[in-house]
Design a protein around this motif. Sequence first.
Motif, PDB file in Angstrom:
ATOM      1  N   ILE A  44       0.867  -1.179   0.000  1.00  0.00           N
ATOM      2  CA  ILE A  44       0.000   0.000   0.000  1.00  0.00           C
ATOM      3  C   ILE A  44       0.903   1.227   0.000  1.00  0.00           C
ATOM      4  O   ILE A  44       1.686   1.423   0.925  1.00  0.00           O
ATOM      5  N   ALA A  45       0.799   2.035  -1.057  1.00  0.00           N
ATOM      6  CA  ALA A  45       1.664   3.205  -1.181  1.00  0.00           C
ATOM      7  C   ALA A  45       1.064   4.400  -0.461  1.00  0.00           C
ATOM      8  O   ALA A  45      -0.152   4.568  -0.402  1.00  0.00           O
ATOM      9  N   LYS A  46       1.922   5.203   0.121  1.00  0.00           N
ATOM     10  CA  LYS A  46       1.509   6.473   0.704  1.00  0.00           C
ATOM     11  C   LYS A  46       1.586   7.548  -0.379  1.00  0.00           C
ATOM     12  O   LYS A  46       2.469   7.480  -1.228  1.00  0.00           O
ATOM     13  N   PRO A  47       0.737   8.541  -0.335  1.00  0.00           N
ATOM     14  CA  PRO A  47      -0.360   8.773   0.594  1.00  0.00           C
ATOM     15  C   PRO A  47      -1.441   7.699   0.496  1.00  0.00           C
ATOM     16  O   PRO A  47      -1.774   7.220  -0.590  1.00  0.00           O
ATOM     17  N   ILE A  48      -1.992   7.320   1.657  1.00  0.00           N
ATOM     18  CA  ILE A  48      -2.948   6.223   1.728  1.00  0.00           C
ATOM     19  C   ILE A  48      -4.290   6.644   1.138  1.00  0.00           C
ATOM     20  O   ILE A  48      -4.813   7.711   1.452  1.00  0.00           O
ATOM     21  N   ARG A  49      -4.835   5.792   0.285  1.00  0.00           N
ATOM     22  CA  ARG A  49      -6.191   5.949  -0.204  1.00  0.00           C
ATOM     23  C   ARG A  49      -7.089   4.985   0.561  1.00  0.00           C
ATOM     24  O   ARG A  49      -6.804   3.789   0.639  1.00  0.00           O
ATOM     25  N   LYS A  50      -8.151   5.509   1.146  1.00  0.00           N
ATOM     26  CA  LYS A  50      -8.994   4.702   2.026  1.00  0.00           C
ATOM     27  C   LYS A  50      -9.481   3.439   1.334  1.00  0.00           C
ATOM     28  O   LYS A  50      -9.429   2.335   1.904  1.00  0.00           O
ATOM     29  N   GLU A  51      -9.960   3.575   0.093  1.00  0.00           N
ATOM     30  CA  GLU A  51     -10.508   2.418  -0.599  1.00  0.00           C
ATOM     31  C   GLU A  51      -9.442   1.356  -0.831  1.00  0.00           C
ATOM     32  O   GLU A  51      -9.671   0.157  -0.621  1.00  0.00           O
ATOM     33  N   VAL A  52      -8.252   1.779  -1.271  1.00  0.00           N
ATOM     34  CA  VAL A  52      -7.164   0.831  -1.509  1.00  0.00           C
ATOM     35  C   VAL A  52      -6.703   0.209  -0.193  1.00  0.00           C
ATOM     36  O   VAL A  52      -6.427  -1.000  -0.116  1.00  0.00           O
ATOM     37  N   PHE A  53      -6.649   1.012   0.834  1.00  0.00           N
ATOM     38  CA  PHE A  53      -6.201   0.568   2.154  1.00  0.00           C
ATOM     39  C   PHE A  53      -7.057  -0.599   2.651  1.00  0.00           C
ATOM     40  O   PHE A  53      -6.547  -1.673   2.997  1.00  0.00           O
ATOM     41  N   PHE A  54      -8.381  -0.411   2.674  1.00  0.00           N
ATOM     42  CA  PHE A  54      -9.254  -1.464   3.198  1.00  0.00           C
ATOM     43  C   PHE A  54      -9.368  -2.643   2.234  1.00  0.00           C
ATOM     44  O   PHE A  54      -9.539  -3.788   2.658  1.00  0.00           O
ATOM     45  N   ALA A  55      -9.264  -2.366   0.933  1.00  0.00           N
ATOM     46  CA  ALA A  55      -9.335  -3.473  -0.032  1.00  0.00           C
ATOM     47  C   ALA A  55      -8.171  -4.440   0.166  1.00  0.00           C
ATOM     48  O   ALA A  55      -8.340  -5.664   0.142  1.00  0.00           O
ATOM     49  N   GLU A  56      -6.958  -3.904   0.379  1.00  0.00           N
ATOM     50  CA  GLU A  56      -5.794  -4.758   0.599  1.00  0.00           C
ATOM     51  C   GLU A  56      -5.900  -5.509   1.924  1.00  0.00           C
ATOM     52  O   GLU A  56      -5.559  -6.694   2.010  1.00  0.00           O
ATOM     53  N   ILE A  57      -6.361  -4.827   2.964  1.00  0.00           N
ATOM     54  CA  ILE A  57      -6.521  -5.493   4.259  1.00  0.00           C
ATOM     55  C   ILE A  57      -7.518  -6.638   4.151  1.00  0.00           C
ATOM     56  O   ILE A  57      -7.274  -7.757   4.636  1.00  0.00           O
ATOM     57  N   GLU A  58      -8.664  -6.388   3.522  1.00  0.00           N
ATOM     58  CA  GLU A  58      -9.673  -7.431   3.390  1.00  0.00           C
ATOM     59  C   GLU A  58      -9.163  -8.583   2.534  1.00  0.00           C
ATOM     60  O   GLU A  58      -9.495  -9.746   2.779  1.00  0.00           O
ATOM     61  N   ARG A  59      -8.328  -8.277   1.550  1.00  0.00           N
ATOM     62  CA  ARG A  59      -7.810  -9.348   0.689  1.00  0.00           C
ATOM     63  C   ARG A  59      -6.944 -10.325   1.466  1.00  0.00           C
ATOM     64  O   ARG A  59      -7.083 -11.540   1.334  1.00  0.00           O
TER      65      ARG A  59
END
Length: 563
Positions: A532-547
């Motif tokens: 997950i690259a910074k600056p963090i994008r909320k949608e990408v952040f949670f999508a990767e965590i859920e994956r």
Amino acid sequence: MPARSPALMLRAISSQERAPMSRTVRSLLHDAPILDPQLTGSEVYDLFHDDPDLLVCAVVEDARPIGLVSRNAFFLKMADMHGRALFGRRPITYLMNREPLTIEDDRPIVDLSGRIVTDRPSALFDGFVITRDGRYLGVGTGVDLMGVLHQESEERNRKLVALAEQLGRARIEALAAAQAKSEFLATMSHEIRTPLNGVLGVAQLLIESGLDPERLKLAETIRNSGEILLRLLNDILDLSKIEAGRMDLEVTSFSAEEIADDARRLWRARAEEKALTLRVHCESGAGRRLEGDPVRIKQILFNLIGNAIKFTDAGSVDVVMRLVPIGRGRTALRAEVRDTGCGVPEAARAKLFTSFTQADGATTRKFGGTGLGLAICKRLVELMGGMIGFESEAGQGSTFWFEVVLQDGAAPALPQPANVTALPADAGEGPAILVAEDNAINREVVAGFLRLRGWSCDVVADGQAALDAVGTRAYDLVLMDVQMPVLDGLEATRRIRALDGPAASVPILALTANAMRGDERRCLDAGMDGYIAKPIRKEVFFAEIERVLVPAPDSERARGKVA
């Protein structure tokens, strides 16, 4: 002008007609075509293409040379963007070197080599024209010259070898510079993205918190400003664009007060961390609108403020902005940044605006820095037609300033509030998450994002602490920064994967400002499950965590493969 015909491209002098080797330039005559001035670029292209050993040709008119066409220079121009379209149908006179090195055939070779070494080193690659009483006789190349010199004089050959060694060193230095540039770009990307993650992350958290319309508008302004900085970062990373001077200014309406307010808000916390007094004052011109590129102006000013805070251990940093009307709808903007820091050493002043280098590029370095510094500030100021300079006394502090002339602007239209729907937090205890991040602001941003889902987390500030925490508690997920002190994130991940028991298989996501090409691959090769690259994008952040939190059969899990 005679008509073009294949006869015009016959060899000027055959090898049988060459004069015996002597110490005059005549011995360097080289088999080469004579080019008519009306020959097109495409015809000459075919000529060079059909003869890979052909290095140089002369353009001759009325028996007198008017130009020289070197193989390398010619192909570079034809291979440039639109090169074939621009020059393919035009006469070769558009592409030739109009002022080649020209020498009479009865001159000693030592005269020619001396002129090349001292005045025209490019002729060693581009070739030269040989004449007799001013009329064209033939051409010579650097290859011919080196061969004759080798046979005639070891001393003259030594001079050419020295020149070749110098060119070789230049090539090595160029390769080293290219490597340094790559490292510099990676460092700059990380150093800018780290604070930018705090800006965009906090703005997103504020927007999600259910603000009233007025405060929501302020939060949207923060987010939009962060997005501008992110676009600016992407432009800066394209170093070839900067070096070529093709950076475009985006002219909009702004006020000096807005820039001063942004500087005050952005740098107050940093100054307080060092117990410094930060004062930002805008003199005169209240309410005056200007036409210019506020993003570039902020970039220059913020760089000067950041340097002042970085190199000041006690005292204050004072920022003063002045507006001076100069007539005809124009205003001079002058900004000064004064500090009570260590000052600029005398030895460093001459090159202060030319180039900075990163002293320590390792992931465990103590102090950050992009290495770009004042060099990019100078380029940006000059791009705006302004000036930049400084006054400094070692141990007494420095004053850095810049001036740009801007057009007066009209009052801006009032912005409309944006419609944003807050994401409801999930209920439940949530997974056990460990956040390894050395930057305090970024730790708060990550924790804030997790609270949007009703999740909590443990936080540590370096890779060694992350390794120790994973060894003592079972976690469902580790969010791992890459550049951290003591032990960086890559090495911490490798050591976690080497542990015994279930801890070795805990999902690990890279959470990093390293966003250059190849950074993701290095994270995955170290054993991480995603990036997950910074600056963090909320949608990408949670999508990767859920994956990575979703259980999958062992046959489908392949560590290091990103969905």
